[in-house]
Design an enzyme around this catalytic site. Structure first.
Site, PDB file in Angstrom:
ATOM      1  N   ARG A  43      45.552  55.234  38.094  1.00  0.00           N
ATOM      2  CA  ARG A  43      44.208  55.558  38.934  1.00  0.00           C
ATOM      3  C   ARG A  43      44.433  57.095  38.492  1.00  0.00           C
ATOM      4  NH1 ARG A  43      40.830  54.178  44.514  1.00  0.00           N
ATOM      5  NH2 ARG A  43      40.833  52.641  43.724  1.00  0.00           N
ATOM      6  N   HIS A  91      36.187  50.678  36.759  1.00  0.00           N
ATOM      7  CA  HIS A  91      37.054  50.394  37.958  1.00  0.00           C
ATOM      8  C   HIS A  91      36.480  49.030  37.770  1.00  0.00           C
ATOM      9  CE1 HIS A  91      39.059  49.965  41.689  1.00  0.00           C
ATOM     10  NE2 HIS A  91      37.404  50.170  42.056  1.00  0.00           N
ATOM     11  N   GLN A 150      37.795  46.172  40.032  1.00  0.00           N
ATOM     12  CA  GLN A 150      36.647  46.091  40.918  1.00  0.00           C
ATOM     13  C   GLN A 150      36.014  44.999  40.665  1.00  0.00           C
ATOM     14  OE1 GLN A 150      36.641  47.329  44.588  1.00  0.00           O
ATOM     15  NE2 GLN A 150      35.514  45.595  44.808  1.00  0.00           N
ATOM     16  N   ASP A 210      27.265  51.350  46.018  1.00  0.00           N
ATOM     17  CA  ASP A 210      28.755  52.322  46.327  1.00  0.00           C
ATOM     18  C   ASP A 210      28.523  53.362  47.062  1.00  0.00           C
ATOM     19  OD1 ASP A 210      31.355  53.458  45.456  1.00  0.00           O
ATOM     20  OD2 ASP A 210      30.420  53.912  43.659  1.00  0.00           O
ATOM     21  N   CYS A 221      31.006  47.800  47.158  1.00  0.00           N
ATOM     22  CA  CYS A 221      32.992  47.905  46.318  1.00  0.00           C
ATOM     23  C   CYS A 221      33.686  48.939  47.905  1.00  0.00           C
ATOM     24  CB  CYS A 221      33.247  48.877  45.821  1.00  0.00           C
ATOM     25  SG  CYS A 221      33.229  50.666  45.408  1.00  0.00           S
ATOM     26  N   ARG A 254      40.255  41.730  45.783  1.00  0.00           N
ATOM     27  CA  ARG A 254      40.850  42.352  44.637  1.00  0.00           C
ATOM     28  C   ARG A 254      42.002  42.008  44.602  1.00  0.00           C
ATOM     29  NH1 ARG A 254      39.429  47.704  44.647  1.00  0.00           N
ATOM     30  NH2 ARG A 254      40.492  47.397  42.825  1.00  0.00           N
TER      31      ARG A 254
END
Ligand code: CP
Ligand code: NVA
Length: 313
Positions: free
Chosen positions: A106, A133, A136, A228, A268, A296
């Site tokens: 990340r 991402h 996700q 988001d 998310c 996830r």
């Protein structure tokens, strides 16, 4: 489907068939874990997990997931490694490849993940960059399937900043034949290159990828409403200007009314309640948000098993 040894830097790296295989293996692995059945496909293996940004879900779901698969995950942040003292990502890649069987990272710029992957001899998995991402979004597609069954021909409306989540969701929808609308104010639209790549894929799977300024219009007939944060990690200094620009792009009870009556609400996480989503909707009966978070774990276990072993399920 030959996965072993591949990287997962963006959903664009995956074929339509590979996305379908991830969904299928995730469903089977989830069932095995719920039933307490053996699924230690990565016994004896190690995973390096590099974090240049904060994380709750990604860190815990990768760490627990890799351990449940029988392997040993190692958390690596900048402060505790030589990365924080400027060791070149190319050298980190080559050294880690001598010890571990896969690397999850990340970080900020997407080019950092690409550079890491170029110099790694083990699979690299993107756990979020400023641009994408993918893990996700794959977990979100899996969640949509759990709620809706067949998803081809369904509609997902994303409301807010045209960010890394919007990019990965539009690619995920394009791969699975889901119509996708991104409702954002001008200046916050998704990247034009990602948009055209998603549209090219959508032409093959028979769906549409649209950008729209009016959130109410975008929400019409939606099977899923997604949002988001307005200011992603690294954009904290823009918080107040973004709050002003994105103020009308909130999932609330009025927007939810514009969608299908059985639409699900997705996020998310982490969420800023009262900004991009109301507390009421987050806690309401249409929220699928915590199922997304759980998934996830299952979807990433499928990804890791497929990239790091020859498992066929
Ligand atoms: N959704 C997500 O990636 O959460 P974290 O930032 O907590 O990992
Ligand atoms: N867009 C958000 C997603 C967090 C999971 C960010 O990059 O901070």
């Amino acid at each position: 489907m030959a996965f072993r040894g591949k990287n997962l830097l963006t959903i664009g790296d995956l074929s339509v068939g590979e996305v379908a295989t991830i969904m299928d293996v995730a469903r089977k692995i989830k069932k095995k874990q719920k039933n307490g059945e053996w699924h230690q496909y990565l016994a004896g293996k190690a995973l390096g997990m590099i974090f240049h940004k904060a994380s709750t879900r990604t860190r815990v779901s990768f760490e627990v997931g890799f351990w449940q698969l029988g392997g040993h995950p190692i958390y690596l942040n900048e402060a505790a490694t030589q990365m924080g003292r400027g060791e070149d990502i190319r050298d980190t890649a080559r050294v880690l490849s001598r010890y571990v069987d896969g690397v999850m990272i990340r970080t900020f710029g997407h080019h950092i993940v690409e550079e890491l992957a170029r110099h790694s001899s083990v699979p690299v998995i993107n756990g979020l960059t400023d641009k994408f991402h993918p893990c996700q979004a794959l977990a979100d597609i899996f969640t949509l399937i759990e709620y809706k069954g067949t998803i081809k021909g369904r509609k997902m409306t994303y409301v807010g900043d045209g960010n890394n989540m919007a990019h990965s969701l539009m690619l995920g929808c394009a791969k699975t034949g889901v119509d996708f609308v991104c409702a954002s104010p001008k200046g916050y639209w998704p990247d034009a290159g990602v948009l055209s790549a998603a549209r090219a894929m959508a032409a093959e799977t028979g769906c549409t990828i649209l950008v729209e300024e009016d959130p109410l219009k975008a929400a019409e007939n939606a099977d899923a409403l997604y949002t988001d944060v307005w200011a992603s990690m690294g954009m904290e200094q823009e918080q107040s200007i973004r709050q002003e620009s994105l103020n009308d792009y909130q999932i609330n009870k009025y927007l939810l009314k514009a969608a299908k009556p059985d639409a699900i609400v997705m996020h998310c996480l982490p969420a800023h309640r009262g900004e991009e989503i109301t507390d009421e909707v987050m806690e309401g009966p249409q929220s699928a948000i915590f199922d997304q978070a759980e998934n996830r774990l299952h979807v990433q276990k499928a990804i890791m098993a497929l990239l790091m072993s020859d498992v066929v399920l």
